[in-house]
Motif scaffolding. Structure first.
Motif, PDB file in Angstrom:
ATOM      1  N   ALA A 236       0.838  -1.201   0.000  1.00  0.00           N
ATOM      2  CA  ALA A 236       0.000   0.000   0.000  1.00  0.00           C
ATOM      3  C   ALA A 236       0.874   1.253   0.000  1.00  0.00           C
ATOM      4  N   GLY A 237       0.538   2.171  -0.892  1.00  0.00           N
ATOM      5  CA  GLY A 237       1.288   3.411  -0.982  1.00  0.00           C
ATOM      6  C   GLY A 237       2.539   3.322  -1.831  1.00  0.00           C
ATOM      7  N   ARG A 238       2.949   2.117  -2.177  1.00  0.00           N
ATOM      8  CA  ARG A 238       4.163   1.939  -2.995  1.00  0.00           C
ATOM      9  C   ARG A 238       3.845   1.401  -4.379  1.00  0.00           C
ATOM     10  N   TRP A 239       2.816   0.554  -4.465  1.00  0.00           N
ATOM     11  CA  TRP A 239       2.423  -0.047  -5.739  1.00  0.00           C
ATOM     12  C   TRP A 239       1.021   0.439  -6.097  1.00  0.00           C
ATOM     13  N   PRO A 240       0.739   0.656  -7.384  1.00  0.00           N
ATOM     14  CA  PRO A 240      -0.638   0.974  -7.776  1.00  0.00           C
ATOM     15  C   PRO A 240      -1.575  -0.181  -7.429  1.00  0.00           C
ATOM     16  N   GLY A 241      -2.706   0.157  -6.830  1.00  0.00           N
ATOM     17  CA  GLY A 241      -3.659  -0.877  -6.435  1.00  0.00           C
ATOM     18  C   GLY A 241      -4.089  -1.801  -7.558  1.00  0.00           C
ATOM     19  N   PRO A 242      -4.399  -1.278  -8.763  1.00  0.00           N
ATOM     20  CA  PRO A 242      -4.814  -2.175  -9.848  1.00  0.00           C
ATOM     21  C   PRO A 242      -3.743  -3.193 -10.234  1.00  0.00           C
ATOM     22  N   ILE A 243      -2.456  -2.794 -10.142  1.00  0.00           N
ATOM     23  CA  ILE A 243      -1.381  -3.739 -10.454  1.00  0.00           C
ATOM     24  C   ILE A 243      -1.353  -4.857  -9.412  1.00  0.00           C
ATOM     25  N   LEU A 247      -1.978  -8.873 -10.284  1.00  0.00           N
ATOM     26  CA  LEU A 247      -1.019  -9.925  -9.972  1.00  0.00           C
ATOM     27  C   LEU A 247      -1.624 -10.976  -9.046  1.00  0.00           C
ATOM     28  N   LEU A 248      -2.329 -10.533  -8.028  1.00  0.00           N
ATOM     29  CA  LEU A 248      -2.935 -11.486  -7.103  1.00  0.00           C
ATOM     30  C   LEU A 248      -3.922 -12.395  -7.830  1.00  0.00           C
TER      31      LEU A 248
END
Length: 293
Positions: A236-243, A247-248
């Motif tokens: 959170a805060g480091r990676w874009p949420g959609p990415i 991936l998940l």
């Protein structure tokens, strides 16, 4: 196959991992290269490359770069809005395009999860076809070099990789093999209309990939399984949420399935793709010093 052209090849995305690999292979084959970049002064490309300024978000900036080219390697590195105008300009200057896409047509759960980039790639492919361009579509799977960005800091700082879906299997491909296939498609005859899905030679779980890095380093690297929610919190805060969600979804969908593996690199190039372990050996400095004391 025979050499199709001696005109320069224009490479977009020229300063990225794949762009640089394509340029290296073209130069090795004696093909003149013109590289498109927004910042020519900092491109850091070989002296034999003609570096030109251009920006996919400003389609008219491509006109000078496209003069006299025989083919274009198209790697999209910009917001999607200008794609129709860019493809129209390509079609007005050349007849040959090799497009770096994704395996969104591949019937494997890893590649069939919701993915905005895959949808955009499909749109660009339709634009290329509608423009009447002779094209080759290159579709790499998971890049081996992703592991550098995902895990290198954890491995440099300790002996644990905290990550979700350790059992998820992929077939990581070396960007140099992507570059070789793309370059062959640009300067050889016989690739028009081809649709190349590229993977590494073996299906490896994410945990096995971490172990392989440890073996090359001479260290034991432990894989610590995170739940999807734990991964969301840690990124959170480091990676874009959609990415993160993309991936998940992909990793989760592939649990219980071996990775999709193709022979395409060997079929096109005549030699097998590099293994993940070979990629690690060639990039070991990214993960720190071997044999921690």
């Amino acid at each position: 196959m025979t050499r199709a052209r001696v005109h320069p090849v224009l490479v977009t995305g020229a300063t990225g991992r794949v762009g640089r690999a394509v340029i290296a292979q073209l130069l090795d084959a004696g093909v003149p290269v013109r590289a498109l970049t927004r910042r020519p002064a900092t491109a850091g490309l070989p002296a034999s490359v003609e570096v030109v300024a251009g920006d996919l978000t400003v389609p008219e900036s491509l006109d000078a770069a496209l003069q006299g080219v025989g083919a274009v390697f198209l790697l999209w590195t910009a917001p999607p809005g200008t794609a129709p105008a860019v493809v129209e300009r390509l079609a007005s200057h050349t007849r040959r395009v090799v497009f770096l896409s994704s395996p969104h047509k591949t019937p494997h759960p890893f590649f069939q999860q919701p993915n905005p980039m895959a949808r955009f790639h499909a749109d660009v492919e339709r634009l290329i076809a509608a423009a009447g361009l002779a094209s080759t579509i290159v579709r790499p799977g998971m890049f081996a070099s992703n592991t550098r960005f995902w895990w290198s800091s954890m491995i440099r700082d300790g002996d644990v990789v905290r990550w979700p879906y350790g059992a998820a299997e992929t077939a990581p491909i070396d960007e140099r093999d992507i570059g070789t296939v793309a370059a062959r498609s640009l300067y050889e005859d016989g690739h028009t209309g081809a649709d190349y899905v590229l993977t590494g030679p073996e299906s490896l779980s994410q945990a096995a990939q971490v172990s392989a890095i440890g073996e090359v380093l001479g260290r034991q690297i432990r894989f610590e399984e995170l739940s999807p929610d734990e991964f969301r919190r840690e990124t959170a805060g480091r990676w874009p949420g959609p990415i993160v969600e993309m991936l998940l979804a992909a990793w989760g969908a592939t649990i219980g399935h071996p990775a999709f593996v193709t022979s395409t690199v060997a079929d096109v190039v005549g030699s097998p793709p590099r293994t993940f372990r070979q990629w690690v050996v060639d990039n070991v400095d990214a993960f720190g010093d071997a044999q921690r004391g």
